[in-house]
Design a protein around this motif. Structure first.
Motif, mmCIF file in Angstrom:
data_model
loop_
_atom_site.group_PDB
_atom_site.id
_atom_site.type_symbol
_atom_site.label_atom_id
_atom_site.label_comp_id
_atom_site.label_asym_id
_atom_site.label_seq_id
_atom_site.Cartn_x
_atom_site.Cartn_y
_atom_site.Cartn_z
ATOM 1 N N ALA A 130 0.837 -1.200 0.000
ATOM 2 C CA ALA A 130 0.000 0.000 0.000
ATOM 3 C C ALA A 130 0.875 1.253 0.000
ATOM 4 O O ALA A 130 0.614 2.213 -0.741
ATOM 5 N N ARG A 131 1.949 1.225 0.817
ATOM 6 C CA ARG A 131 2.835 2.374 0.903
ATOM 7 C C ARG A 131 3.523 2.623 -0.438
ATOM 8 O O ARG A 131 3.624 3.770 -0.904
ATOM 9 N N GLU A 132 3.951 1.537 -1.068
ATOM 10 C CA GLU A 132 4.608 1.648 -2.373
ATOM 11 C C GLU A 132 3.663 2.291 -3.379
ATOM 12 O O GLU A 132 4.050 3.167 -4.154
ATOM 13 N N GLN A 133 2.387 1.890 -3.312
ATOM 14 C CA GLN A 133 1.402 2.425 -4.256
ATOM 15 C C GLN A 133 1.192 3.918 -4.033
ATOM 16 O O GLN A 133 1.152 4.708 -4.987
ATOM 17 N N ARG A 134 1.094 4.287 -2.739
ATOM 18 C CA ARG A 134 0.909 5.704 -2.424
ATOM 19 C C ARG A 134 2.097 6.524 -2.919
ATOM 20 O O ARG A 134 1.938 7.595 -3.507
ATOM 21 N N ARG A 135 3.299 6.000 -2.688
ATOM 22 C CA ARG A 135 4.510 6.721 -3.074
ATOM 23 C C ARG A 135 4.537 6.916 -4.595
ATOM 24 O O ARG A 135 4.797 8.016 -5.105
ATOM 25 N N ALA A 136 4.206 5.847 -5.303
ATOM 26 C CA ALA A 136 4.224 5.916 -6.767
ATOM 27 C C ALA A 136 3.209 6.929 -7.269
ATOM 28 O O ALA A 136 3.475 7.701 -8.191
ATOM 29 N N GLN A 137 2.041 6.947 -6.598
ATOM 30 C CA GLN A 137 0.990 7.874 -7.022
ATOM 31 C C GLN A 137 1.434 9.321 -6.785
ATOM 32 O O GLN A 137 1.268 10.192 -7.656
ATOM 33 N N ALA A 138 2.035 9.563 -5.597
ATOM 34 C CA ALA A 138 2.502 10.913 -5.279
ATOM 35 C C ALA A 138 3.563 11.360 -6.282
ATOM 36 O O ALA A 138 3.560 12.507 -6.740
ATOM 37 N N GLU A 139 4.424 10.443 -6.621
ATOM 38 C CA GLU A 139 5.489 10.758 -7.570
ATOM 39 C C GLU A 139 4.898 11.153 -8.926
ATOM 40 O O GLU A 139 5.292 12.149 -9.546
ATOM 41 N N ALA A 140 3.923 10.362 -9.346
ATOM 42 C CA ALA A 140 3.293 10.637 -10.641
ATOM 43 C C ALA A 140 2.583 11.975 -10.614
ATOM 44 O O ALA A 140 2.665 12.760 -11.564
ATOM 45 N N GLU A 141 1.929 12.282 -9.470
ATOM 46 C CA GLU A 141 1.216 13.561 -9.362
ATOM 47 C C GLU A 141 2.196 14.725 -9.395
ATOM 48 O O GLU A 141 1.955 15.750 -10.060
ATOM 49 N N ALA A 142 3.328 14.575 -8.679
ATOM 50 C CA ALA A 142 4.331 15.639 -8.657
ATOM 51 C C ALA A 142 4.874 15.885 -10.057
ATOM 52 O O ALA A 142 5.067 17.025 -10.488
ATOM 53 N N LEU A 143 5.092 14.795 -10.779
ATOM 54 C CA LEU A 143 5.618 14.912 -12.145
ATOM 55 C C LEU A 143 4.637 15.665 -13.031
ATOM 56 O O LEU A 143 4.999 16.569 -13.804
ATOM 57 N N GLU A 144 3.362 15.319 -12.851
ATOM 58 C CA GLU A 144 2.306 15.938 -13.654
ATOM 59 C C GLU A 144 2.230 17.441 -13.343
ATOM 60 O O GLU A 144 2.164 18.289 -14.239
ATOM 61 N N ALA A 145 2.329 17.782 -12.038
ATOM 62 C CA ALA A 145 2.257 19.184 -11.629
ATOM 63 C C ALA A 145 3.425 19.964 -12.212
ATOM 64 O O ALA A 145 3.271 21.086 -12.706
ATOM 65 N N LYS A 146 4.597 19.366 -12.186
ATOM 66 C CA LYS A 146 5.787 20.023 -12.716
ATOM 67 C C LYS A 146 5.614 20.306 -14.217
ATOM 68 O O LYS A 146 5.922 21.400 -14.713
ATOM 69 N N ARG A 147 5.074 19.252 -14.880
ATOM 70 C CA ARG A 147 4.858 19.383 -16.311
ATOM 71 C C ARG A 147 3.882 20.536 -16.596
ATOM 72 O O ARG A 147 4.100 21.365 -17.474
ATOM 73 N N GLN A 148 2.828 20.597 -15.769
ATOM 74 C CA GLN A 148 1.832 21.653 -15.956
ATOM 75 C C GLN A 148 2.435 23.016 -15.692
ATOM 76 O O GLN A 148 2.178 23.975 -16.422
ATOM 77 N N ARG A 149 3.292 23.107 -14.608
ATOM 78 C CA ARG A 149 3.928 24.379 -14.279
ATOM 79 C C ARG A 149 4.803 24.849 -15.438
ATOM 80 O O ARG A 149 4.805 26.015 -15.811
#
Lengths: 167, 284
Positions: free
Chosen positions: A89-108
């Motif tokens: 579960a922790r691994e999944q959360r971490r991966a999701q957060a990472e993907a979200e951060a990447l997406e936000a950076k891309r949007q910025r």
């Protein structure tokens, strides 16, 4: 205490219909799966087999120990399974957060690019921004000259010329 | 083990009554050989107290023919323990019946010492060597029920001792029943009604030779062979069928020892099958 001669005296006396001598042999060899298959869980420790054993073997004691070992094994497996669930579960959360951060950076980045392009278009198309800057500098220069701040006036004059020069 | 020894006393009594003092000599020889090897191997006399070496020597001695010289009997007793029991780890660990290991080794190593020791032709030997006679013609010259002759009384003695052991719950019924059924069904399949090629009727085979002695005192050895009740039944069936096979096509008149040893070898496989087929949760 004598070795087990497999006389089978324990077999007909077992109220659970187990084969105590086979169970005893399996546990002696440390073969818990075989002991479980032979019905280790069903042993109620009634001591009938032990009381009928001509060799005086500690059958009930070994069955108890086997059940304890089985229980410990089950508990250890449960703990392991829980830890694994948590880890996954922790691994999944971490991966999701990472993907979200990447997406936000891309949007910025896209936003910044869009703004830069807009600014480019503004500066090349309408020079209002530079004029405002020049007016502000001129106002500051006039004020500095009026108040007799010579060093500031020199700096502002230089800035005004620098603003004019490249264009 | 004392109980099993007591149960063989009728057999000894019948043999002494029929053959005089002669069977006592090989019996004493086999006993001495078995006890000596066990005591020498462990370098202690206290090891004899469990009675297992005594019983092995006793059963082997009872199986040997009366005329066997005591020296050969002693050798057979020593081989029984030295080949059949001690190399496997001693009491409770021997996969083969030690008495039959000793008997088979003796029969193969010094056959003449045993076969010459036979007092007169046994019914099994004369049936095998009846050359062209039908079973009923052969029966006409042989006394006793089913032509089993003097062996019939011995078989009754074995039966009596065996039934007493069953009553005392010293042996389970699985192996003896399997042995009887195996021998009788194999004999029934091989019996063609009594032609000159016929192997003899089922009842003859049950009461001839050492069938019943083997069924109650040999195949019931708890240590060797199968340990689970279904495994013991299957081992008995195999031993019975093999006994007939050795009698009809083997090189010796009787073949109980070889049949028992082969069935013992299959015992662990029967146990594994029995355990695998056992229902997961026994009755509660």
């Amino acid at each position: 205490m004598m070795p087990c001669i497999h006389c089978g005296a324990c077999v007909p006396v077992c109220p659970r219909g187990l084969w105590p001598q086979q169970l005893f042999e399996a546990l002696g060899a440390g073969d818990l799966p075989r002991a479980q298959h032979l019905g280790l869980d069903a042993c109620g420790a009634c001591r009938q087999c032990q009381d009928h054993c001509p060799s005086g073997l500690p059958l009930t004691k070994r069955f108890r120990e086997g059940q304890d070992a089985l229980l410990a094994l089950t508990e250890a497996e449960q703990v392991k399974a829980l830890a694994q669930t948590r880890f996954l579960a922790r691994e999944q959360r971490r991966a999701q957060a990472e993907a979200e951060a990447l997406e936000a950076k891309r949007q910025r980045r896209a936003e910044a690019k869009r703004r830069a392009e807009a600014r480019q278009a503004q500066t090349s198309g309408a020079p209002g921004r530079q004029d405002a800057q020049r007016a502000a500098l001129a106002r500051a220069l006039a004020k500095a000259e009026a108040e007799d701040r010579l060093r500031d006036a020199t700096r502002l004059r230089a800035a005004l010329t620098a603003l004019d020069e490249p264009s | 083990m004392g109980t099993v020894g007591l149960a063989t006393l009728p057999v000894l009594a019948v043999r002494l009554a029929q053959e005089g003092f002669a069977p006592a000599l090989p019996l004493l020889g086999a006993l001495a050989g078995a006890l000596a090897v066990e005591a020498l191997y462990y370098r202690r006399v206290t090891t004899l107290r469990d009675g297992s070496a005594l019983l092995t020597g006793w059963l082997l001695g009872l199986a040997l023919p009366a005329g066997t010289s005591p020296v050969w009997a002693l050798t057979a007793g020593a081989l029984a323990l030295g080949l059949g029991k001690l190399p496997f780890g001693g009491l409770g660990r021997n996969p083969f019946n030690p008495a039959m290991v000793g008997y088979a080794a003796a029969l193969l190593l010094f056959p003449l010492a045993l076969l010459d020791g036979q007092t007169g032709a046994t019914p099994l030997a004369s049936l095998a060597a009846r050359s062209g006679l039908t079973v009923s013609e052969w029966r006409a010259t042989h006394p006793g029920p089913w032509g089993a002759g003097s062996g019939f009384a011995l078989s009754l003695a074995s039966l009596a001792g065996g039934l007493w052991l069953l009553y005392r719950r010293r042996i389970s019924w699985h192996a003896p029943l399997g042995y009887g059924v195996g021998l009788a069904s194999a004999a029934l399949l091989a019996y063609d009604g009594g032609s000159s090629q016929s192997a003899g009727p089922p009842l003859f085979h049950l009461f001839a030779g050492s069938s019943l002695f083997a069924a109650f005192f040999i195949i019931t050895d708890p240590v060797s062979g199968a340990h689970t009740p279904p495994g013991r039944l299957a081992m008995g069936l195999l031993a019975g069928a093999l006994t007939l096979s050795f009698r009809t096509t083997g090189p010796f008149p009787d073949g109980v020892a070889f049949a028992v040893l082969l069935a013992n070898a299959a015992g662990p496989a029967f146990d594994a099958l029995a355990e695998a087929r056992r229902r997961q949760t026994p009755r509660v």
